[in-house]
Write a protein that holds these residues in place. Structure first.
Motif, PDB file in Angstrom:
ATOM      1  N   MET A  74       0.826  -1.205   0.000  1.00  0.00           N
ATOM      2  CA  MET A  74       0.000   0.000   0.000  1.00  0.00           C
ATOM      3  C   MET A  74       0.864   1.260   0.000  1.00  0.00           C
ATOM      4  SD  MET A  74      -2.969   1.190  -0.058  1.00  0.00           S
ATOM      5  CE  MET A  74      -3.879   2.627   0.298  1.00  0.00           C
ATOM      6  N   GLN A  75       1.957   1.243   0.772  1.00  0.00           N
ATOM      7  CA  GLN A  75       2.829   2.416   0.870  1.00  0.00           C
ATOM      8  C   GLN A  75       3.404   2.783  -0.508  1.00  0.00           C
ATOM      9  OE1 GLN A  75       2.951   4.009   3.680  1.00  0.00           O
ATOM     10  NE2 GLN A  75       4.480   5.535   3.242  1.00  0.00           N
ATOM     11  N   LYS A  76       3.808   1.780  -1.280  1.00  0.00           N
ATOM     12  CA  LYS A  76       4.349   2.038  -2.615  1.00  0.00           C
ATOM     13  C   LYS A  76       3.298   2.708  -3.496  1.00  0.00           C
ATOM     14  CE  LYS A  76       6.534  -0.263  -6.506  1.00  0.00           C
ATOM     15  NZ  LYS A  76       6.943  -1.520  -7.094  1.00  0.00           N
ATOM     16  N   ARG A  77       2.052   2.291  -3.355  1.00  0.00           N
ATOM     17  CA  ARG A  77       0.983   2.880  -4.146  1.00  0.00           C
ATOM     18  C   ARG A  77       0.766   4.344  -3.777  1.00  0.00           C
ATOM     19  NH1 ARG A  77      -3.421  -1.894  -4.023  1.00  0.00           N
ATOM     20  NH2 ARG A  77      -2.381  -3.274  -5.488  1.00  0.00           N
ATOM     21  N   ILE A  78       0.873   4.659  -2.499  1.00  0.00           N
ATOM     22  CA  ILE A  78       0.688   6.049  -2.076  1.00  0.00           C
ATOM     23  C   ILE A  78       1.725   6.936  -2.747  1.00  0.00           C
ATOM     24  CG2 ILE A  78       0.823   7.637  -0.112  1.00  0.00           C
ATOM     25  CD1 ILE A  78      -0.390   5.384   1.599  1.00  0.00           C
ATOM     26  N   LEU A  79       2.971   6.503  -2.773  1.00  0.00           N
ATOM     27  CA  LEU A  79       4.028   7.271  -3.441  1.00  0.00           C
ATOM     28  C   LEU A  79       3.731   7.395  -4.933  1.00  0.00           C
ATOM     29  CD1 LEU A  79       6.733   8.759  -3.421  1.00  0.00           C
ATOM     30  CD2 LEU A  79       7.858   6.534  -3.674  1.00  0.00           C
ATOM     31  N   LEU A  80       3.284   6.326  -5.541  1.00  0.00           N
ATOM     32  CA  LEU A  80       2.965   6.359  -6.972  1.00  0.00           C
ATOM     33  C   LEU A  80       1.801   7.302  -7.256  1.00  0.00           C
ATOM     34  CD1 LEU A  80       4.119   5.028  -9.476  1.00  0.00           C
ATOM     35  CD2 LEU A  80       2.423   3.222  -9.231  1.00  0.00           C
ATOM     36  N   TYR A  81       0.746   7.243  -6.443  1.00  0.00           N
ATOM     37  CA  TYR A  81      -0.381   8.158  -6.608  1.00  0.00           C
ATOM     38  C   TYR A  81       0.059   9.606  -6.416  1.00  0.00           C
ATOM     39  CZ  TYR A  81      -3.458   4.064  -6.248  1.00  0.00           C
ATOM     40  OH  TYR A  81      -4.086   2.856  -6.434  1.00  0.00           O
ATOM     41  N   TYR A  82       0.855   9.825  -5.380  1.00  0.00           N
ATOM     42  CA  TYR A  82       1.353  11.177  -5.100  1.00  0.00           C
ATOM     43  C   TYR A  82       2.164  11.690  -6.289  1.00  0.00           C
ATOM     44  CZ  TYR A  82       3.314  15.121  -2.572  1.00  0.00           C
ATOM     45  OH  TYR A  82       3.657  16.386  -2.186  1.00  0.00           O
ATOM     46  N   PHE A  83       3.000  10.825  -6.850  1.00  0.00           N
ATOM     47  CA  PHE A  83       3.825  11.185  -8.006  1.00  0.00           C
ATOM     48  C   PHE A  83       2.948  11.610  -9.187  1.00  0.00           C
ATOM     49  CE2 PHE A  83       5.662   9.738 -12.048  1.00  0.00           C
ATOM     50  CZ  PHE A  83       6.783  10.548 -12.106  1.00  0.00           C
ATOM     51  N   PHE A  84       1.973  10.791  -9.558  1.00  0.00           N
ATOM     52  CA  PHE A  84       1.143  11.099 -10.728  1.00  0.00           C
ATOM     53  C   PHE A  84       0.277  12.337 -10.509  1.00  0.00           C
ATOM     54  CE2 PHE A  84       1.987   6.607 -11.963  1.00  0.00           C
ATOM     55  CZ  PHE A  84       2.630   6.897 -13.150  1.00  0.00           C
ATOM     56  N   ILE A  85      -0.250  12.499  -9.308  1.00  0.00           N
ATOM     57  CA  ILE A  85      -1.034  13.703  -9.007  1.00  0.00           C
ATOM     58  C   ILE A  85      -0.134  14.937  -9.067  1.00  0.00           C
ATOM     59  CG2 ILE A  85      -2.280  14.908  -7.162  1.00  0.00           C
ATOM     60  CD1 ILE A  85      -3.419  12.097  -6.393  1.00  0.00           C
ATOM     61  N   SER A  86       1.090  14.815  -8.554  1.00  0.00           N
ATOM     62  CA  SER A  86       2.031  15.940  -8.585  1.00  0.00           C
ATOM     63  C   SER A  86       2.404  16.318 -10.009  1.00  0.00           C
ATOM     64  CB  SER A  86       3.295  15.605  -7.788  1.00  0.00           C
ATOM     65  OG  SER A  86       3.003  15.440  -6.428  1.00  0.00           O
ATOM     66  N   VAL A  87       2.676  15.321 -10.835  1.00  0.00           N
ATOM     67  CA  VAL A  87       3.020  15.587 -12.239  1.00  0.00           C
ATOM     68  C   VAL A  87       1.842  16.252 -12.949  1.00  0.00           C
ATOM     69  CG1 VAL A  87       3.549  14.522 -14.472  1.00  0.00           C
ATOM     70  CG2 VAL A  87       4.794  13.811 -12.427  1.00  0.00           C
ATOM     71  N   ALA A  88       0.639  15.735 -12.725  1.00  0.00           N
ATOM     72  CA  ALA A  88      -0.550  16.311 -13.367  1.00  0.00           C
ATOM     73  C   ALA A  88      -0.783  17.748 -12.903  1.00  0.00           C
ATOM     74  CB  ALA A  88      -1.778  15.452 -13.079  1.00  0.00           C
ATOM     75  N   LEU A  89      -0.720  17.977 -11.592  1.00  0.00           N
ATOM     76  CA  LEU A  89      -0.936  19.315 -11.049  1.00  0.00           C
ATOM     77  C   LEU A  89       0.153  20.283 -11.526  1.00  0.00           C
ATOM     78  CD1 LEU A  89      -2.574  21.189  -9.263  1.00  0.00           C
ATOM     79  CD2 LEU A  89      -1.252  20.350  -7.304  1.00  0.00           C
ATOM     80  N   GLY A  90       1.406  19.851 -11.445  1.00  0.00           N
ATOM     81  CA  GLY A  90       2.509  20.697 -11.903  1.00  0.00           C
ATOM     82  C   GLY A  90       2.402  21.022 -13.386  1.00  0.00           C
ATOM     83  N   SER A  91       2.005  20.049 -14.187  1.00  0.00           N
ATOM     84  CA  SER A  91       1.838  20.269 -15.633  1.00  0.00           C
ATOM     85  C   SER A  91       0.693  21.238 -15.909  1.00  0.00           C
ATOM     86  CB  SER A  91       1.573  18.946 -16.346  1.00  0.00           C
ATOM     87  OG  SER A  91       2.673  18.082 -16.190  1.00  0.00           O
ATOM     88  N   PHE A  92      -0.389  21.101 -15.158  1.00  0.00           N
ATOM     89  CA  PHE A  92      -1.519  22.016 -15.309  1.00  0.00           C
ATOM     90  C   PHE A  92      -1.098  23.442 -14.984  1.00  0.00           C
ATOM     91  CE2 PHE A  92      -4.927  24.418 -13.283  1.00  0.00           C
ATOM     92  CZ  PHE A  92      -5.836  24.488 -14.331  1.00  0.00           C
ATOM     93  N   ILE A  93      -0.379  23.620 -13.884  1.00  0.00           N
ATOM     94  CA  ILE A  93       0.072  24.965 -13.480  1.00  0.00           C
ATOM     95  C   ILE A  93       1.013  25.542 -14.524  1.00  0.00           C
ATOM     96  CG2 ILE A  93       1.433  26.254 -11.775  1.00  0.00           C
ATOM     97  CD1 ILE A  93       0.271  24.257  -9.660  1.00  0.00           C
ATOM     98  N   TYR A  94       1.966  24.746 -14.990  1.00  0.00           N
ATOM     99  CA  TYR A  94       2.912  25.217 -15.994  1.00  0.00           C
ATOM    100  C   TYR A  94       2.186  25.612 -17.285  1.00  0.00           C
ATOM    101  CZ  TYR A  94       6.740  25.348 -19.308  1.00  0.00           C
ATOM    102  OH  TYR A  94       7.617  25.738 -20.284  1.00  0.00           O
ATOM    103  N   THR A  95       1.239  24.781 -17.722  1.00  0.00           N
ATOM    104  CA  THR A  95       0.482  25.076 -18.941  1.00  0.00           C
ATOM    105  C   THR A  95      -0.333  26.353 -18.778  1.00  0.00           C
ATOM    106  OG1 THR A  95       0.377  22.720 -19.483  1.00  0.00           O
ATOM    107  CG2 THR A  95      -1.218  24.164 -20.567  1.00  0.00           C
ATOM    108  N   ALA A  96      -0.982  26.496 -17.630  1.00  0.00           N
ATOM    109  CA  ALA A  96      -1.771  27.711 -17.360  1.00  0.00           C
ATOM    110  C   ALA A  96      -0.873  28.948 -17.398  1.00  0.00           C
ATOM    111  CB  ALA A  96      -2.479  27.602 -16.018  1.00  0.00           C
ATOM    112  N   GLN A  97       0.324  28.835 -16.837  1.00  0.00           N
ATOM    113  CA  GLN A  97       1.261  29.967 -16.861  1.00  0.00           C
ATOM    114  C   GLN A  97       1.665  30.309 -18.297  1.00  0.00           C
ATOM    115  OE1 GLN A  97       4.230  28.286 -14.263  1.00  0.00           O
ATOM    116  NE2 GLN A  97       3.475  29.414 -12.485  1.00  0.00           N
ATOM    117  N   GLN A  98       1.927  29.296 -19.103  1.00  0.00           N
ATOM    118  CA  GLN A  98       2.319  29.527 -20.491  1.00  0.00           C
ATOM    119  C   GLN A  98       1.178  30.147 -21.300  1.00  0.00           C
ATOM    120  OE1 GLN A  98       5.576  29.140 -21.536  1.00  0.00           O
ATOM    121  NE2 GLN A  98       5.751  28.848 -19.329  1.00  0.00           N
TER     122      GLN A  98
END
Length: 117
Positions: A1-25
């Motif tokens: 379960m712990q590995k999944r939490i890190l994986l979920y956190y990673f994908f959510i972070s990438v998606a959120l960061g990409s959204f913010i970067y795209t919005a800024q551009q």
């Protein structure tokens, strides 16, 4: 379960960061805290998660964790490079102590998420 939490956190972070970067551009107005700070908090868990999966694969050790000393070293490196050196040479970058704090906070989040039970 712990590995999944890190994986979920990673994908959510990438998606959120990409959204913010795209919005800024696209010059979409974002709240100041989102525009200036969220990606600084997200970047180290993203980078360190990629490093962790590469290290686990290359060492053939699924339980390998990145030591706290290495995480601190990378946080210091990001702080010095992006908040001290780059602002001296490139107008896009500005020195901000809050960003350094957020690098370390992101590193701490990664440290606890990578741990196995």
């Amino acid at each position: 379960m712990q590995k999944r939490i890190l994986l979920y956190y990673f994908f959510i972070s990438v998606a959120l960061g990409s959204f913010i970067y795209t919005a800024q551009q696209l010059k979409i107005a974002l709240p100041k805290i989102v525009n200036n700070y969220i990606n600084d908090f997200l970047i180290l868990p993203i980078v360190l998660t990629v490093c962790l999966f590469i290290l686990r694969w290359s060492r053939r050790d699924k339980s390998y964790t990145i030591p706290i000393g290495v995480i601190i070293y990378i946080c210091v490196f990001y702080g010095v490079f992006f908040e001290y050196l780059l602002p001296k040479f490139h107008p896009r970058y500005t020195a901000d102590f809050i960003d350094v704090f957020l690098y370390f906070l992101g590193g701490a989040v990664f440290y606890f998420l990578q741990k196995k039970k």
